[in-house]
Structures are given as structure tokens and as C-alpha cells.
Design a protein around this motif. Structure first.
Motif, mmCIF file in Angstrom:
data_model
loop_
_atom_site.group_PDB
_atom_site.id
_atom_site.type_symbol
_atom_site.label_atom_id
_atom_site.label_comp_id
_atom_site.label_asym_id
_atom_site.label_seq_id
_atom_site.Cartn_x
_atom_site.Cartn_y
_atom_site.Cartn_z
ATOM 1 N N CYS A 1 2.469 -4.954 16.205
ATOM 2 C CA CYS A 1 1.992 -5.515 14.946
ATOM 3 C C CYS A 1 0.481 -5.528 14.808
ATOM 4 O O CYS A 1 -0.053 -6.136 13.884
ATOM 5 N N TYR A 2 -0.221 -4.902 15.724
ATOM 6 C CA TYR A 2 -1.678 -4.818 15.627
ATOM 7 C C TYR A 2 -2.067 -3.643 14.741
ATOM 8 O O TYR A 2 -1.441 -2.589 14.790
ATOM 9 N N SER A 3 -3.109 -3.848 13.942
ATOM 10 C CA SER A 3 -3.567 -2.786 13.043
ATOM 11 C C SER A 3 -5.058 -2.574 13.220
ATOM 12 O O SER A 3 -5.690 -3.190 14.067
ATOM 13 N N ASP A 4 -5.603 -1.750 12.372
ATOM 14 C CA ASP A 4 -7.024 -1.392 12.402
ATOM 15 C C ASP A 4 -7.381 -0.831 13.776
ATOM 16 O O ASP A 4 -6.756 0.100 14.241
ATOM 17 N N ASP A 5 -8.354 -1.432 14.421
ATOM 18 C CA ASP A 5 -8.784 -0.940 15.732
ATOM 19 C C ASP A 5 -8.024 -1.609 16.870
ATOM 20 O O ASP A 5 -8.418 -1.541 18.016
ATOM 21 N N GLY A 6 -6.922 -2.281 16.535
ATOM 22 C CA GLY A 6 -6.123 -2.940 17.553
ATOM 23 C C GLY A 6 -6.490 -4.387 17.779
ATOM 24 O O GLY A 6 -5.991 -5.023 18.692
ATOM 25 N N THR A 7 -7.350 -4.934 16.924
ATOM 26 C CA THR A 7 -7.763 -6.320 17.092
ATOM 27 C C THR A 7 -7.186 -7.244 16.020
ATOM 28 O O THR A 7 -7.279 -8.453 16.147
ATOM 29 N N ARG A 8 -6.606 -6.665 14.987
ATOM 30 C CA ARG A 8 -6.099 -7.451 13.864
ATOM 31 C C ARG A 8 -4.583 -7.424 13.830
ATOM 32 O O ARG A 8 -3.975 -6.355 13.942
ATOM 33 N N LEU A 9 -3.960 -8.591 13.672
ATOM 34 C CA LEU A 9 -2.508 -8.672 13.565
ATOM 35 C C LEU A 9 -2.077 -8.544 12.116
ATOM 36 O O LEU A 9 -2.761 -9.019 11.209
ATOM 37 N N GLU A 10 -0.941 -7.928 11.928
ATOM 38 C CA GLU A 10 -0.357 -7.826 10.590
ATOM 39 C C GLU A 10 -0.030 -9.231 10.074
ATOM 40 O O GLU A 10 0.400 -10.091 10.845
ATOM 41 N N PRO A 11 -0.222 -9.477 8.780
ATOM 42 C CA PRO A 11 0.051 -10.800 8.223
ATOM 43 C C PRO A 11 1.503 -11.262 8.420
ATOM 44 O O PRO A 11 1.755 -12.456 8.480
ATOM 45 N N CYS A 12 2.424 -10.334 8.568
ATOM 46 C CA CYS A 12 3.835 -10.702 8.686
ATOM 47 C C CYS A 12 4.139 -11.507 9.949
ATOM 48 O O CYS A 12 5.165 -12.171 10.028
ATOM 49 N N VAL A 13 3.266 -11.492 10.948
ATOM 50 C CA VAL A 13 3.538 -12.233 12.182
ATOM 51 C C VAL A 13 2.799 -13.574 12.242
ATOM 52 O O VAL A 13 2.980 -14.335 13.186
ATOM 53 N N LEU A 14 1.998 -13.858 11.248
ATOM 54 C CA LEU A 14 1.208 -15.086 11.276
ATOM 55 C C LEU A 14 2.075 -16.341 11.280
ATOM 56 O O LEU A 14 1.759 -17.315 11.957
ATOM 57 N N ASP A 15 3.182 -16.320 10.546
ATOM 58 C CA ASP A 15 4.079 -17.482 10.555
ATOM 59 C C ASP A 15 4.636 -17.716 11.953
ATOM 60 O O ASP A 15 4.758 -18.859 12.399
ATOM 61 N N HIS A 16 4.957 -16.642 12.633
ATOM 62 C CA HIS A 16 5.467 -16.754 14.003
ATOM 63 C C HIS A 16 4.407 -17.384 14.910
ATOM 64 O O HIS A 16 4.711 -18.259 15.726
ATOM 65 N N LEU A 17 3.162 -16.971 14.764
ATOM 66 C CA LEU A 17 2.081 -17.540 15.566
ATOM 67 C C LEU A 17 1.835 -19.004 15.210
ATOM 68 O O LEU A 17 1.538 -19.822 16.083
ATOM 69 N N ARG A 18 1.967 -19.333 13.936
ATOM 70 C CA ARG A 18 1.823 -20.734 13.531
ATOM 71 C C ARG A 18 2.916 -21.586 14.174
ATOM 72 O O ARG A 18 2.676 -22.720 14.594
ATOM 73 N N ASP A 19 4.140 -21.039 14.242
ATOM 74 C CA ASP A 19 5.235 -21.743 14.917
ATOM 75 C C ASP A 19 4.916 -21.966 16.392
ATOM 76 O O ASP A 19 5.180 -23.037 16.941
ATOM 77 N N GLN A 20 4.340 -20.957 17.034
ATOM 78 C CA GLN A 20 3.952 -21.093 18.441
ATOM 79 C C GLN A 20 2.893 -22.188 18.598
ATOM 80 O O GLN A 20 2.951 -22.981 19.539
ATOM 81 N N ALA A 21 1.944 -22.240 17.680
ATOM 82 C CA ALA A 21 0.905 -23.265 17.732
ATOM 83 C C ALA A 21 1.511 -24.658 17.536
ATOM 84 O O ALA A 21 1.130 -25.616 18.224
ATOM 85 N N ALA A 22 2.469 -24.774 16.632
ATOM 86 C CA ALA A 22 3.140 -26.055 16.409
ATOM 87 C C ALA A 22 3.916 -26.477 17.653
ATOM 88 O O ALA A 22 3.928 -27.667 18.013
ATOM 89 N N ASP A 23 4.554 -25.519 18.322
ATOM 90 C CA ASP A 23 5.257 -25.829 19.569
ATOM 91 C C ASP A 23 4.288 -26.343 20.632
ATOM 92 O O ASP A 23 4.599 -27.279 21.366
ATOM 93 N N LEU A 24 3.111 -25.731 20.719
ATOM 94 C CA LEU A 24 2.093 -26.207 21.665
ATOM 95 C C LEU A 24 1.652 -27.630 21.325
ATOM 96 O O LEU A 24 1.491 -28.463 22.221
#
Length: 121
Positions: free
Chosen positions: A68-91
């Protein structure tokens, strides 16, 4: 590049690079004699893996994020941001639970010693 070269360039132990490959996080081709060969993008992939591990993500989640990384490999696609937010909430939940456990342990120590006890500092 060979696994030893990748290890030297990234500072990651060969054993860990093999583990990343076994977990499906890092791709290698096999050359003559079965030796691993990594493409020029491998150091960036290893840095990405290390950053995601440092963020507390398990390898199964990292495996799903790698494509799900785009551009030069440093940017994540917006479609995975909710998943990352869920991970942050779990933390956040785990941190709150650990904070409560630490306070409870402090109470037990205080009761056992007959006075206030400071835990952890």
C-alpha cells in the motif's frame, strides 16, 4: 544484492532479514546455489519494516500494508489509514490498561508496606 550486503547497508542482522522474508515482508530471489538476491528497493523496504515494527504493528499487519505504499515508497495509500487509526486506538487501550494495572500494583505495595510506595520511577 546479497543478504550480507543488505545487512551491512541497513544495519539489520541477517537473521532478522531471513525472518522478514519468512513472514512475507521482504522478497528475495534465489540465485545460483540458492543464495538470496535482493533488488535495489530492498533497503527502503527494510527501513519501512523497521519503522512499522517500531510503531508496534505486528508482522501480519505489516504484510498487509507493504503493498500500500506509493510515490517513492514513503507514503501510504489513504485506504489503509482507517486500519492504522484502529491500531493506534488499540495501543491507547493497552496503555490505559497498563496504567490501571500499574496503579493497582502500587496500591498493593502500599498496603503491604504500610505506606505509599512509588512504582516505576
Amino acid at each position: 544484492m546479497k543478504i550480507g550486503e543488505l545487512s551491512r547497508e541497513t544495519g539489520v542482522a541477517i537473521r532478522l532479514l531471513r525472518y522478514y522474508e519468512a513472514q512475507g515482508l521482504l522478497a528475495a530471489e534465489r540465485g545460483e546455489g540458492g543464495h538470496r538476491r535482493y533488488g535495489p528497493e530492498a533497503p527502503v523496504a527494510v527501513a519501512r519494516i523497521r519503522a512499522l515494527l517500531a510503531a508496534g504493528l505486528p508482522t501480519r499487519v505489516i504484510r498487509s500494508l507493504m503493498p500500500c505504499y506509493s510515490d517513492d515508497g514513503t507514503r501510504l495509500e489513504p485506504c489503509v489509514l482507517d486500519h492504522l487509526r484502529d491500531q493506534a486506538a488499540d495501543l491507547d487501550t493497552r496503555i490505559a490498561e497498563l496504567t490501571e494495572a500499574r496503579a493497582a500494583l502500587g496500591d498493593i505495595l502500599a498496603a503491604a508496606s504500610g505506606g505509599p510506595v512509588r512504582v516505576g520511577a
